[in-house]
Scaffold this motif. Structure first.
Motif, mmCIF file in Angstrom:
data_model
loop_
_atom_site.group_PDB
_atom_site.id
_atom_site.type_symbol
_atom_site.label_atom_id
_atom_site.label_comp_id
_atom_site.label_asym_id
_atom_site.label_seq_id
_atom_site.Cartn_x
_atom_site.Cartn_y
_atom_site.Cartn_z
ATOM 1 N N VAL A 1 -8.522 -28.516 -12.521
ATOM 2 C CA VAL A 1 -8.209 -29.928 -12.760
ATOM 3 C C VAL A 1 -6.734 -30.168 -12.457
ATOM 4 O O VAL A 1 -5.873 -29.406 -12.917
ATOM 5 C CB VAL A 1 -8.526 -30.300 -14.225
ATOM 6 C CG1 VAL A 1 -8.138 -31.736 -14.529
ATOM 7 C CG2 VAL A 1 -9.995 -30.052 -14.536
ATOM 8 N N GLY A 2 -6.450 -31.235 -11.711
ATOM 9 C CA GLY A 2 -5.079 -31.552 -11.313
ATOM 10 C C GLY A 2 -4.272 -32.202 -12.427
ATOM 11 O O GLY A 2 -4.534 -31.997 -13.610
ATOM 12 N N ASP A 3 -3.287 -32.983 -12.031
ATOM 13 C CA ASP A 3 -2.394 -33.637 -12.987
ATOM 14 C C ASP A 3 -2.875 -35.058 -13.293
ATOM 15 O O ASP A 3 -3.491 -35.715 -12.469
ATOM 16 C CB ASP A 3 -0.974 -33.733 -12.404
ATOM 17 C CG ASP A 3 -0.348 -32.366 -12.178
ATOM 18 O OD1 ASP A 3 -0.747 -31.405 -12.870
ATOM 19 O OD2 ASP A 3 0.522 -32.263 -11.295
ATOM 20 N N ARG A 4 -2.493 -35.511 -14.477
ATOM 21 C CA ARG A 4 -2.743 -36.904 -14.888
ATOM 22 C C ARG A 4 -4.232 -37.278 -14.771
ATOM 23 O O ARG A 4 -4.575 -38.399 -14.408
ATOM 24 C CB ARG A 4 -1.895 -37.867 -14.058
ATOM 25 C CG ARG A 4 -0.383 -37.681 -14.230
ATOM 26 C CD ARG A 4 0.407 -38.542 -13.271
ATOM 27 N NE ARG A 4 0.031 -38.324 -11.879
ATOM 28 C CZ ARG A 4 0.491 -37.321 -11.122
ATOM 29 N NH1 ARG A 4 1.375 -36.457 -11.601
ATOM 30 N NH2 ARG A 4 0.073 -37.169 -9.890
ATOM 31 N N VAL A 5 -5.064 -36.340 -15.063
ATOM 32 C CA VAL A 5 -6.515 -36.588 -15.055
ATOM 33 C C VAL A 5 -6.962 -36.982 -16.464
ATOM 34 O O VAL A 5 -6.484 -36.416 -17.451
ATOM 35 C CB VAL A 5 -7.254 -35.318 -14.582
ATOM 36 C CG1 VAL A 5 -8.754 -35.420 -14.852
ATOM 37 C CG2 VAL A 5 -6.969 -35.070 -13.103
ATOM 38 N N GLY B 1 -11.078 -19.345 -17.824
ATOM 39 C CA GLY B 1 -10.532 -19.450 -16.477
ATOM 40 C C GLY B 1 -10.261 -20.852 -15.989
ATOM 41 O O GLY B 1 -9.726 -21.035 -14.897
ATOM 42 N N VAL B 2 -10.610 -21.858 -16.777
ATOM 43 C CA VAL B 2 -10.393 -23.242 -16.349
ATOM 44 C C VAL B 2 -8.895 -23.531 -16.309
ATOM 45 O O VAL B 2 -8.132 -23.079 -17.171
ATOM 46 C CB VAL B 2 -11.090 -24.218 -17.315
ATOM 47 C CG1 VAL B 2 -10.603 -25.652 -17.121
ATOM 48 C CG2 VAL B 2 -12.602 -24.132 -17.144
ATOM 49 N N SER B 3 -8.484 -24.298 -15.330
ATOM 50 C CA SER B 3 -7.084 -24.682 -15.212
ATOM 51 C C SER B 3 -6.968 -26.200 -15.282
ATOM 52 O O SER B 3 -7.664 -26.909 -14.553
ATOM 53 C CB SER B 3 -6.547 -24.165 -13.882
ATOM 54 O OG SER B 3 -5.371 -24.833 -13.536
ATOM 55 N N ILE B 4 -6.115 -26.683 -16.158
ATOM 56 C CA ILE B 4 -5.863 -28.126 -16.302
ATOM 57 C C ILE B 4 -4.375 -28.367 -16.085
ATOM 58 O O ILE B 4 -3.544 -27.654 -16.651
ATOM 59 C CB ILE B 4 -6.270 -28.623 -17.708
ATOM 60 C CG1 ILE B 4 -7.737 -28.265 -18.007
ATOM 61 C CG2 ILE B 4 -6.048 -30.120 -17.847
ATOM 62 C CD1 ILE B 4 -8.196 -28.667 -19.404
ATOM 63 N N GLY B 5 -4.050 -29.367 -15.262
ATOM 64 C CA GLY B 5 -2.661 -29.619 -14.897
ATOM 65 C C GLY B 5 -1.872 -30.336 -15.990
ATOM 66 O O GLY B 5 -2.167 -30.205 -17.178
ATOM 67 N N GLU B 6 -0.873 -31.095 -15.563
ATOM 68 C CA GLU B 6 0.039 -31.745 -16.489
ATOM 69 C C GLU B 6 -0.407 -33.149 -16.858
ATOM 70 O O GLU B 6 -1.006 -33.850 -16.065
ATOM 71 C CB GLU B 6 1.435 -31.816 -15.861
ATOM 72 C CG GLU B 6 1.975 -30.442 -15.510
ATOM 73 C CD GLU B 6 3.387 -30.507 -14.932
ATOM 74 O OE1 GLU B 6 3.959 -31.621 -14.908
ATOM 75 O OE2 GLU B 6 3.894 -29.460 -14.501
ATOM 76 N N ARG B 7 -0.016 -33.554 -18.055
ATOM 77 C CA ARG B 7 -0.225 -34.911 -18.553
ATOM 78 C C ARG B 7 -1.677 -35.397 -18.395
ATOM 79 O O ARG B 7 -1.926 -36.559 -18.095
ATOM 80 C CB ARG B 7 0.739 -35.878 -17.870
ATOM 81 C CG ARG B 7 2.132 -35.820 -18.521
ATOM 82 C CD ARG B 7 3.137 -36.669 -17.773
ATOM 83 N NE ARG B 7 3.461 -36.063 -16.487
ATOM 84 C CZ ARG B 7 3.878 -36.722 -15.416
ATOM 85 N NH1 ARG B 7 3.995 -38.034 -15.459
ATOM 86 N NH2 ARG B 7 4.171 -36.079 -14.305
ATOM 87 N N CYS B 8 -2.601 -34.490 -18.574
ATOM 88 C CA CYS B 8 -4.011 -34.893 -18.602
ATOM 89 C C CYS B 8 -4.412 -35.308 -20.014
ATOM 90 O O CYS B 8 -3.781 -34.902 -20.989
ATOM 91 C CB CYS B 8 -4.899 -33.727 -18.167
ATOM 92 S SG CYS B 8 -4.659 -33.259 -16.436
ATOM 93 N N ARG B 9 -5.467 -36.122 -20.097
ATOM 94 C CA ARG B 9 -6.023 -36.497 -21.394
ATOM 95 C C ARG B 9 -7.505 -36.128 -21.397
ATOM 96 O O ARG B 9 -8.297 -36.714 -20.680
ATOM 97 C CB ARG B 9 -5.838 -37.996 -21.648
ATOM 98 C CG ARG B 9 -4.371 -38.341 -21.772
ATOM 99 C CD ARG B 9 -4.091 -39.757 -22.171
ATOM 100 N NE ARG B 9 -2.676 -39.822 -22.515
ATOM 101 C CZ ARG B 9 -2.195 -39.903 -23.752
ATOM 102 N NH1 ARG B 9 -3.029 -39.968 -24.778
ATOM 103 N NH2 ARG B 9 -0.895 -39.926 -23.970
ATOM 104 N N ILE B 10 -7.831 -35.175 -22.214
ATOM 105 C CA ILE B 10 -9.200 -34.680 -22.301
ATOM 106 C C ILE B 10 -9.775 -35.220 -23.607
ATOM 107 O O ILE B 10 -9.235 -34.954 -24.680
ATOM 108 C CB ILE B 10 -9.230 -33.137 -22.304
ATOM 109 C CG1 ILE B 10 -8.379 -32.565 -21.149
ATOM 110 C CG2 ILE B 10 -10.658 -32.626 -22.278
ATOM 111 C CD1 ILE B 10 -8.834 -32.963 -19.771
#
Lengths: 359, 359, 359
Positions: free
Chosen positions: B195-199, B175-184
């Motif tokens: 999680v939003g964008d560019r995180v 169910g986790v949501s991660i936005g755009e252009r993130c780096r995990i």
């Protein structure tokens, strides 16, 4: 299948070296142990003949077949009741060794203990080979005697030296070089780094990620590229879940022989000299330099861009905001000489009591 | 196969941007750099014509083909001997730039440096695709341009946005949501989170586990269900091995643009505003709130259920036990205004010396 | 495929128990809740008939179908506007419950809340089985109802008890024994350890690695073999990225029911009693002993080889350099009784102001 019995119902073995977890060698004659540990042998004063010894143990639980050890005056009273067959200790305690025990006398008892214990419980070399579940880039160079654990990831052009072992799940980034006989723990991540020989990284250590660098831009913070590396020299140890950021413009450097404990943070561009000690949860901020043989005790914090002179000792929880001279002993936040700190503590205690006395 | 040579025997390259670890672009004309970095160009005073520049470097090692940088007065003496082709700096240092170097003048030199360095060493977008070793639940929605690294685990109904990259071994919960252009980063675990964008989450960050909540029951402690989430807004960075617990009844919230360093702890229900800075090893206890632009220096600790006003600055190792007003500068344990803290230090030093003088 | 919307654009649900992340049961009658939470039921004073309740929520956002909770006087003003259908609280607040809400009265409201919340949001047992990607040594004994997650590694002769779940990427070393109904988080590494029943290890915890032990040898530091284990008794919880080193000569022991928070460090040979609490980022050095029911607040540090008496409370950031008596409350660095610490703070403030008044 039956369930595992809970630990709480297990009898304690009372002695170190549980065979489920540790290799065991021996028995060894007392003479062999004295030689390995570089000690002078003083036979039992009651004339008892010594059989070969089978292991090591603390004074409380050692049997006549075990070697034990005393270094700390705090535990000297345990000599009165110990059954240990032989006891490694310093000349200061030689007279207090019970008459049924051999004494192994040395000016460096802790070192001697390390060697005796390693004699009985050697660390076995890893079984060479790449686990079939590991992902090793075809351009990586892995030495024939290296051991790559399950689910490891080794990036392009990485190098892994002879006898080096990677624990399960270790992730080695592109271009990283690791020397010989290193031990890389489970779950370590290592990138942007050059690592020497005989280096140990404990589980979960994070080496080489971006430093904490950003500038204030019109729409918030902007990341400053972190273009340096982490250079780890020979014989370094880095504790579990410790974090060492790579440099921004210069390298972050850990000098040969330095020992870093668990959960320590080392910021970008920091440079640690040879044989420094950094105890658990201490933090060294960016661009700070430690000369050789510096000791940083637990939970101490060093501000950035300062220099700590050789052999300086920084006390636990110390907050260091400026340079520290070579050989100095400081503590407190802000840091001050040990004597000044404890004088301050006494002064404040006295002044706080005064009003009561005067009333 | 030959062993990797130890790092200690390698010649230091002396310049940042080791091609084993960093992409490189260029060369660029000084005009292009001035534009990218939003600086005013002041050509070399000796009339030298500038060739295109090839990289970046610190004042000590920069060549005539490199751009360098000065922001901190502490390092101004390095201007005397630098060979750098161009130097980004503030108007205050413009006169001290050597005559053979171009000056790139700006009121925000660190920001300009960030942009110049990013010009030469851009962060490349990840190669899209799901690594064959990764386990992505069939109900998860992974964007076409996302990159899922080796041995990643992505749970049911999770969402991964466009251009987002998961490092090796990242574990993304159901169910986790991660936005755009993130780096995990590698080895991150992320659950119960939006999680939003560019995180950016660095290696080993732990996000979304249970908070430290338990009640005293008749037979020991009983866990209190932790039923909130972690909500991470856009442009946040969270350091290596940092830990952020999910909320118990409300969410733990990290505001847009906030930067959190390595080994920081954030307790359940804490709420951080926009563009806060939390430096390494600091800890924020449960239900405490930070308004916008708050800075928490290294190893500071905040008790639970307090509020820190906008733009307040909490000093290193500070122990904050009550609310802090907007704009305040506090330090010490317990926290007090900077001036009061250093006055206290001076008072105690004076009083501790008195007895010696009087005797 | 469409990108995931950024978290920042999602409407906040306002209530805990987001169904993406938490199981949900119910509705339950108020009587059933009162029984589960061991509370005395006081119906709404306005005579309203209660429908079954559907969930839990904080006073601010609870609806008439929710159970809420008040324990902390700081939040009592929220009673004035809450719409909650029922409120768990202590007798002290019973009179202030709004007339449209049922009161659930108990002397242990936090415990009652834990039980009510667990009624609506139970933790589901893990689905038994070994994930096909996991590597379990053929000599390991895994109970039939245990759950071994993806990419787990379970070493030779390890034992995993009934109902125990290992999260993704957990690494369990050779010979390790884990009891029943334990929860081992993602990315945990666990070696040289015996673990009891109902133990929870959160993500990234590092258990069983070598302690920080070395002796000074002629060519630098030499590692002292760490031949003990970590023994974790029943009902212990250990936080994310916490580190617990195994013993050197004796075991490191964590007593039954003890709760350890994130990023805590526990050194080799430390012995913690039953039902201790160690809050985030605290550190306990080697060979130190905690008796039962000791509380160590956040960021406190304990030197090695000391003893902390039963029910002692060590304040946040406290630096403990010597034994602490049973029942004592200490704070400061060095540690001193709470009263003395705050008297010192007041004295120093007064003395620092004096010169201004006298001038």
């Amino acid at each position: 299948m039956e369930a595992a019995p809970p630990a709480s119902s297990r009898p304690s073995l009372g002695l170190p070296g549980d065979p489920r977890f540790f290799a065991r060698k021996g028995p060894f004659s007392i003479a062999a142990i004295a030689e390995a540990a570089d000690c002078t042998l003083q036979p039992p004063r009651n004339g008892r003949e010594l059989s070969d010894l089978r292991g090591v143990g603390p004074l409380q639980s050692a049997t006549p077949a075990d070697v034990s050890f005393l270094d700390n005056r705090r535990y000297a009273h345990l000599l009165d009741e110990t059954r240990a067959g032989a006891i490694i200790t310093s000349p200061a305690f030689a007279d207090r060794i019970p008459e049924h025990s051999a004494a192994l006398i040395t000016k460096a008892p802790y070192l001697a203990w390390a060697r005796a214990a390693a004699l009985f419980h050697p660390v076995l070399p890893p079984a060479p080979g790449i686990h079939p579940s590991a992902l090793v880039d075809p351009t990586a160079r892995v030495a024939a005697t290296a051991a790559i654990g399950p689910f490891c990831v080794v990036g392009a052009d990485a190098q892994i030296g002879e006898g080096t072992a990677l624990g399960a799940h270790a992730v080695i980034g592109e271009g990283v070089s690791i020397g010989e006989r290193c031990r890389i723990g489970a779950h370590v991540s290592l990138s942007h780094a050059l690592v020497g020989d005989r280096v140990t990284l404990y589980a979960g250590a994070r080496i080489g990620q971006d430093g904490f660098g950003f500038a204030v831009g019109p729409a918030g913070f902007e990341t400053v590229p972190q273009l340096g590396r982490v250079v780890i020299h020979d014989d370094v140890e880095i504790g579990a879940n410790a974090t060492i950021d790579r440099g921004s413009m210069q390298d972050t450097v850990i000098g040969a022989g330095t020992r870093i404990d668990n959960l320590v943070q080392i910021g970008h561009n920091a440079r640690l000299g040879r044989c420094c000690i950094v105890v658990s949860q201490a933090g060294i901020s960016g661009s700070t330099e430690l000369e050789d043989y510096v000791t940083i005790a637990a939970q101490a914090g060093l501000i950035g861009h300062i220099r700590i002179g050789a052999k300086a000792r920084i006390g636990a929880q110390c907050g260091v905001m400026s340079d520290v001279e070579a050989g100095a002993d400081v503590i407190g936040s802000p840091a001050m000489p040990f004597r000044e700190f404890f004088r301050n503590v006494a002064t404040l205690r006295r002044l706080s009591r005064k009003p009561d006395k005067e009333s």
